[in-house]
Structure formats: C-alpha cells, structure tokens
Design an enzyme around this catalytic site. Structure first.
Site, PDB file in Angstrom:
ATOM      1  N   HIS A 126      -2.158  -5.811   0.210  1.00 21.55           N
ATOM      2  CA  HIS A 126      -2.008  -4.358   0.111  1.00 21.55           C
ATOM      3  C   HIS A 126      -1.515  -3.811   1.453  1.00 21.55           C
ATOM      4  O   HIS A 126      -1.918  -4.285   2.521  1.00 21.55           O
ATOM      5  CB  HIS A 126      -3.347  -3.695  -0.253  1.00 21.55           C
ATOM      6  CG  HIS A 126      -3.517  -3.456  -1.716  1.00 21.55           C
ATOM      7  ND1 HIS A 126      -4.557  -3.985  -2.447  1.00 21.55           N
ATOM      8  CD2 HIS A 126      -2.762  -2.726  -2.597  1.00 21.55           C
ATOM      9  CE1 HIS A 126      -4.433  -3.591  -3.709  1.00 21.55           C
ATOM     10  NE2 HIS A 126      -3.365  -2.833  -3.827  1.00 21.55           N
ATOM     11  N   CYS A 157      -2.409  -3.604  -9.438  1.00 27.30           N
ATOM     12  CA  CYS A 157      -2.325  -4.655  -8.412  1.00 27.30           C
ATOM     13  C   CYS A 157      -3.312  -5.779  -8.696  1.00 27.30           C
ATOM     14  O   CYS A 157      -2.953  -6.957  -8.671  1.00 27.30           O
ATOM     15  CB  CYS A 157      -2.561  -4.072  -7.016  1.00 27.30           C
ATOM     16  SG  CYS A 157      -1.170  -3.065  -6.455  1.00 27.30           S
ATOM     17  N   GLU A 207      -5.720  -9.674   0.236  1.00 29.35           N
ATOM     18  CA  GLU A 207      -6.864  -9.580  -0.674  1.00 29.35           C
ATOM     19  C   GLU A 207      -7.512 -10.957  -0.852  1.00 29.35           C
ATOM     20  O   GLU A 207      -6.818 -11.955  -1.063  1.00 29.35           O
ATOM     21  CB  GLU A 207      -6.424  -9.048  -2.041  1.00 29.35           C
ATOM     22  CG  GLU A 207      -5.864  -7.631  -2.002  1.00 29.35           C
ATOM     23  CD  GLU A 207      -6.931  -6.578  -1.713  1.00 29.35           C
ATOM     24  OE1 GLU A 207      -8.134  -6.903  -1.805  1.00 29.35           O
ATOM     25  OE2 GLU A 207      -6.547  -5.430  -1.392  1.00 29.35           O
TER      26      GLU A 207
HETATM   27  N1  PCA Z   1      -0.491  -0.137  -5.924  1.00 33.10           N
HETATM   28  C1  PCA Z   1      -1.286  -0.040  -7.140  1.00 33.10           C
HETATM   29  C2  PCA Z   1      -0.387  -0.512  -8.245  1.00 33.10           C
HETATM   30  C3  PCA Z   1       0.987  -0.544  -7.681  1.00 33.10           C
HETATM   31  C4  PCA Z   1       0.810  -0.392  -6.230  1.00 33.10           C
HETATM   32  O1  PCA Z   1       1.712  -0.448  -5.389  1.00 33.10           O
HETATM   33  C5  PCA Z   1      -2.621  -0.760  -7.042  1.00 33.10           C
HETATM   34  O2  PCA Z   1      -3.158  -0.907  -5.939  1.00 33.10           O
HETATM   35  O3  PCA Z   1      -3.151  -1.191  -8.065  1.00 33.10           O
END
Ligand code: PCA
Length: 191
Positions: free
Chosen positions: A166, A144, A81
C-alpha cells in the site's frame, strides 16, 4: 540481463479520486530493475475481476513474483502488507457498484495467508534509502485485500511469490492535515 519476471500492478482511481498513486508509481518505474523485467498491469477497482486479470496475465507470462500496489489514503509510509484475510467487507461500492458485506472470498480457503515475498527485507531496503516504509498487518477488507488474498490462494503451492504494497496519497490528493508522499519518493521506495 533481465532473467526474472516481476508482474507488478497498480489500480485505477476509485471513490471520488481522479488519480490513483499506485498506478502513477508503477507506471513511472523503469522497465527493468537489476535482473528483473517488469510487466505492468493497471487494474479495475472491482472485487474478483481485478484478481482474475492478474491471474490471466500470470498464465501468459509466468512471472517469478507478483506484486500488487494499492492506495491507502491516510497512511504516511509505504507499507508492505504481511497478511491477506478471507473477508470482503466494503464500506463504499467498488467501481462496478458491488458492495459485499461480511462475505468470505474463498469459502474453502484459510482465514488468512501470509505474503510470500520477504516483507521485512523489503522494508529494510526502502528504509536504507531513507524512504518512510513499515510493515502493515492489515490490507483492509476492500478490493486490495481481495486481490491479495485471491493471488495468495491461487499461488499457495505454485512457487510464485506474491506480495502487496500500500502507498500513501500523493500530495495533490491529501486534504489539509493528511499525510502524503511525493511520486518521486514513492517510485524510489518501490524500486
Ligand atoms: N486501494 C483500495 C482498492 C484500490 C486501491 O488502490 C484498497 O485499499 O482496498
């Protein structure tokens, strides 16, 4: 010899899932990678609390870099990100039942903070291994992004580098037509 410390986190499952690929992949990483000693931490999917746990562990172990990993179902690649934004907006409750709508994370913080890890070099390194990997310009507005923003905010002047990655669903989570990535490939990509 391991002389740098990486605090790396993954999340517990949330929203009808029984596993979270982020923790599965983090747990499967080796304990050391080159000069890096890995300290692993499993986080609750709870606004605020997740970041507090990371910051508390960082106080104890003084990592050089903090990397958080989270699930982004529907994505087809590992996605470092680029930016965290100062917004909490949840379309589903977190694992403690919180569901904030359009709230700032830190009212006095900037609208956004950029990742302080070298995201482009991370993408290049994974792609060189043949792993699907590309930049993402939104970590969403759920837990996240909340963790990512709070860590960047806290470490905005500390010299500790902060990043967020991610990862896609694992094959056993993906519904028909949804992309996924095998755990082994995810682990090689994170490595
Ligand atoms: N993904 C979520 C929160 C926890 C996770 O593994 C997100 O993208 O916010």
């Amino acid at each position: 010899m391991a002389n740098c410390t990486l605090l790396i986190t993954g999340f517990e499952p949330f929203h009808q899932e029984t596993i979270n690929p982020s923790w599965e992949a983090v747990a499967a990483l080796p304990e050391t990678i080159g000069p890096w000693k890995l300290e692993k931490l499993r986080l609750p999917v709870v606004f605020g609390q997740a970041a507090e746990l990371v910051l508390a562990r960082a106080e104890e172990i003084h990592p050089d870099v903090i990397l958080s990993v989270g699930q982004a179902g529907g994505r087809d690649a590992i996605t470092p990100e680029v930016i965290a934004i100062n917004l909490q907006n949840a379309s589903i409750p977190d694992n403690a039942g919180n569901q904030p709508h359009h709230l700032p994370i830190h009212p006095e913080g900037h609208d956004g903070y950029f990742a302080t890890v070298p995201v482009r070099r991370m993408v290049d390194a994974a792609q060189e291994k043949g792993i699907p990997c590309k930049l993402s310009y939104s970590a969403g507005t759920y837990v996240c992004n909340d963790v990512f923003y709070r860590l960047l905010y806290h470490h905005r002047e500390s010299g500790v580098q902060v990043g967020f990655i991610h990862v896609p669903f694992l094959p056993q989570q993906a519904k028909v037509g949804q992309p996924s990535m095998a755990l082994e490939e995810m682990v090689r990509g994170l490595d």
